[in-house]
Design an enzyme around this catalytic site. Structure first.
Site, PDB file in Angstrom:
ATOM      1  N   LYS A   1       0.839  -1.216   0.000  1.00  0.00           N
ATOM      2  CA  LYS A   1       0.000   0.000   0.000  1.00  0.00           C
ATOM      3  C   LYS A   1       0.866   1.256   0.000  1.00  0.00           C
ATOM      4  O   LYS A   1       0.637   2.178  -0.771  1.00  0.00           O
ATOM      5  CB  LYS A   1      -0.891   0.059   1.251  1.00  0.00           C
ATOM      6  CG  LYS A   1      -1.941  -1.008   1.347  1.00  0.00           C
ATOM      7  CD  LYS A   1      -2.922  -0.708   2.485  1.00  0.00           C
ATOM      8  CE  LYS A   1      -2.315  -0.723   3.862  1.00  0.00           C
ATOM      9  NZ  LYS A   1      -1.978  -2.049   4.387  1.00  0.00           N
TER      10      LYS A   1
ATOM     11  N   ARG B   1       0.009  -8.610  13.776  1.00  0.00           N
ATOM     12  CA  ARG B   1      -0.671  -7.652  12.886  1.00  0.00           C
ATOM     13  C   ARG B   1      -1.448  -8.389  11.793  1.00  0.00           C
ATOM     14  O   ARG B   1      -2.532  -7.959  11.397  1.00  0.00           O
ATOM     15  CB  ARG B   1       0.356  -6.702  12.257  1.00  0.00           C
ATOM     16  CG  ARG B   1       0.854  -5.663  13.261  1.00  0.00           C
ATOM     17  CD  ARG B   1       2.132  -5.012  12.814  1.00  0.00           C
ATOM     18  NE  ARG B   1       1.978  -4.173  11.646  1.00  0.00           N
ATOM     19  CZ  ARG B   1       2.987  -3.798  10.855  1.00  0.00           C
ATOM     20  NH1 ARG B   1       4.210  -4.214  11.098  1.00  0.00           N
ATOM     21  NH2 ARG B   1       2.764  -3.024   9.835  1.00  0.00           N
TER      22      ARG B   1
ATOM     23  N   ARG C   1      10.872  -0.010  11.691  1.00  0.00           N
ATOM     24  CA  ARG C   1       9.743   0.296  12.579  1.00  0.00           C
ATOM     25  C   ARG C   1       9.688  -0.709  13.727  1.00  0.00           C
ATOM     26  O   ARG C   1       9.953  -1.887  13.530  1.00  0.00           O
ATOM     27  CB  ARG C   1       8.431   0.246  11.783  1.00  0.00           C
ATOM     28  CG  ARG C   1       8.178   1.502  10.988  1.00  0.00           C
ATOM     29  CD  ARG C   1       7.010   1.373  10.046  1.00  0.00           C
ATOM     30  NE  ARG C   1       5.818   0.710  10.583  1.00  0.00           N
ATOM     31  CZ  ARG C   1       4.678   0.604   9.928  1.00  0.00           C
ATOM     32  NH1 ARG C   1       4.561   1.122   8.703  1.00  0.00           N
ATOM     33  NH2 ARG C   1       3.651  -0.002  10.463  1.00  0.00           N
TER      34      ARG C   1
ATOM     35  N   ARG D   1      11.760  -4.712   5.840  1.00  0.00           N
ATOM     36  CA  ARG D   1      11.414  -3.340   5.444  1.00  0.00           C
ATOM     37  C   ARG D   1      12.244  -2.318   6.228  1.00  0.00           C
ATOM     38  O   ARG D   1      12.515  -2.493   7.407  1.00  0.00           O
ATOM     39  CB  ARG D   1       9.924  -3.111   5.711  1.00  0.00           C
ATOM     40  CG  ARG D   1       9.477  -1.694   5.402  1.00  0.00           C
ATOM     41  CD  ARG D   1       8.003  -1.629   5.220  1.00  0.00           C
ATOM     42  NE  ARG D   1       7.259  -1.705   6.479  1.00  0.00           N
ATOM     43  CZ  ARG D   1       5.925  -1.596   6.545  1.00  0.00           C
ATOM     44  NH1 ARG D   1       5.219  -1.436   5.444  1.00  0.00           N
ATOM     45  NH2 ARG D   1       5.312  -1.675   7.706  1.00  0.00           N
TER      46      ARG D   1
ATOM     47  N   ARG E   1      -9.960   0.515   8.626  1.00  0.00           N
ATOM     48  CA  ARG E   1      -9.438  -0.810   8.951  1.00  0.00           C
ATOM     49  C   ARG E   1     -10.487  -1.661   9.657  1.00  0.00           C
ATOM     50  O   ARG E   1     -10.198  -2.820   9.994  1.00  0.00           O
ATOM     51  CB  ARG E   1      -8.224  -0.668   9.867  1.00  0.00           C
ATOM     52  CG  ARG E   1      -6.880  -0.844   9.160  1.00  0.00           C
ATOM     53  CD  ARG E   1      -5.820  -0.676  10.213  1.00  0.00           C
ATOM     54  NE  ARG E   1      -4.540  -1.218   9.917  1.00  0.00           N
ATOM     55  CZ  ARG E   1      -3.519  -0.514   9.420  1.00  0.00           C
ATOM     56  NH1 ARG E   1      -3.688   0.723   9.050  1.00  0.00           N
ATOM     57  NH2 ARG E   1      -2.337  -1.072   9.273  1.00  0.00           N
TER      58      ARG E   1
HETATM   59  P1  AMP Z   1       0.389   1.085   9.204  1.00  0.00           P
HETATM   60  O1  AMP Z   1       1.503   2.059   9.032  1.00  0.00           O
HETATM   61  O2  AMP Z   1      -0.772   1.399   8.319  1.00  0.00           O
HETATM   62  O3  AMP Z   1       0.858  -0.347   9.080  1.00  0.00           O
HETATM   63  O4  AMP Z   1      -0.158   1.256  10.719  1.00  0.00           O
HETATM   64  C1  AMP Z   1       0.686   0.997  11.822  1.00  0.00           C
HETATM   65  C2  AMP Z   1      -0.150   0.798  13.083  1.00  0.00           C
HETATM   66  O5  AMP Z   1      -0.913   1.978  13.348  1.00  0.00           O
HETATM   67  C3  AMP Z   1      -1.176  -0.315  13.024  1.00  0.00           C
HETATM   68  O6  AMP Z   1      -0.619  -1.588  13.317  1.00  0.00           O
HETATM   69  C4  AMP Z   1      -2.179   0.130  14.072  1.00  0.00           C
HETATM   70  O7  AMP Z   1      -1.696  -0.110  15.379  1.00  0.00           O
HETATM   71  C5  AMP Z   1      -2.203   1.643  13.864  1.00  0.00           C
HETATM   72  N1  AMP Z   1      -3.230   2.051  12.854  1.00  0.00           N
HETATM   73  C6  AMP Z   1      -3.010   2.641  11.647  1.00  0.00           C
HETATM   74  N2  AMP Z   1      -4.165   2.888  11.008  1.00  0.00           N
HETATM   75  C7  AMP Z   1      -5.157   2.438  11.827  1.00  0.00           C
HETATM   76  C8  AMP Z   1      -6.569   2.383  11.722  1.00  0.00           C
HETATM   77  N3  AMP Z   1      -7.226   2.849  10.631  1.00  0.00           N
HETATM   78  N4  AMP Z   1      -7.259   1.842  12.756  1.00  0.00           N
HETATM   79  C9  AMP Z   1      -6.631   1.382  13.865  1.00  0.00           C
HETATM   80  N5  AMP Z   1      -5.306   1.392  14.024  1.00  0.00           N
HETATM   81  C10 AMP Z   1      -4.553   1.908  13.019  1.00  0.00           C
END
Ligand code: AMP
Length: 208
Positions: A15, A166, A155, A122, A88
């Site tokens: 993404k 996750r 990260r 990553r 999400r």
């Molecule tokens: P990402 O960078 O999109 O992989 O997001 C990293 C982390 O941020 C996720 O594992 C969640 O803990 C939190 N997060 C990001 N977007 C959301 C969302 N829309 N709803 C809930 N938690 C989120």
């Protein structure tokens, strides 16, 4: 062209990479909840403090926190934009639908073992949020972002144990959105394996 898009799919499906390309080449404004939350954590804001415990565990930040964070941003959105990492959950998708009728939800499909390999290899840029991979998308200079020259980092949630959690959280909470958008005639599924440029071509076709 479709101008209001969601990028769906599990963590590590590409993404962020496709969002970066759509931003650079087609001027999509990118709204990434993950980037927004990581910035809040770095700045140690009340939101950041609250979100960090969930993020470190690979869990979702509660819906009310995310919807609160996104509500005004969504209302301000104009023109060509993409949402990366939001919604999400079905509750978040319903909250979004109350504000905006999106054009298409692009689902990048990748199997779990490939996702684990991608995420644990990553490396990310803390400044411009570009993403790299130690094998498939190596930066020109080791450990340094091609775009802005900042030092890359891993990260906290890209370690194998958290990655597996996750993925479990994704299957339980986010996977149902595929059906949600299919039922509404908005779903485009694209195989997210292979050459980044080829996947980008398929994504661009889905926007026609
Ligand atoms: P990402 O960078 O999109 O992989 O997001 C990293 C982390 O941020 C996720 O594992 C969640 O803990 C939190 N997060 C990001 N977007 C959301 C969302 N829309 N709803 C809930 N938690 C989120």
């Amino acid at each position: 062209m479709k101008t209001k898009i969601i990028l769906l799919g599990p963590p590590g499906c590409g993404k962020g990479t496709q969002a970066e390309l759509l931003g650079d080449r087609l001027d999509f404004v990118r709204l990434s909840t993950g980037d927004m939350l990581r910035e809040a954590v770095r700045n140690d804001t009340p939101l950041g403090k609250e979100a960090k415990k969930y993020m470190d565990a690979g869990a979702l930040v509660p819906n009310d926190v995310i919807i609160g964070m996104m509500k005004d941003k969504i209302r301000e959105l104009k023109g060509t934009f993409l949402l990366d990492g939001f919604p999400r959950t079905v509750e978040q998708a319903d909250a979004l639908a109350k504000e905006i009728d999106i054009d298409v939800a692009i689902n990048l499909d990748v199997d779990d073992e490939e996702l684990v390999s991608r995420l644990t290899n990553r490396r990310s840029c803390p400044e411009c949020n570009s993403v790299y991979h130690l094998i498939n998308k190596v930066p020109k200079k080791e450990g340094v972002c091609d775009k802005c020259g900042c030092k890359l980092y891993q990260r906290d949630d890209d370690t194998e144990k958290t990655v597996r959690n996750r993925l479990r959280v994704y299957r339980e909470n986010t996977y149902p959105l595929i059906e949600y958008y299919r039922e509404r005639g908005k779903l485009a599924t694209i195989e997210g394996i292979g050459d980044i440029e080829y996947i980008y071509t398929q994504v661009s076709k889905a926007l026609k």
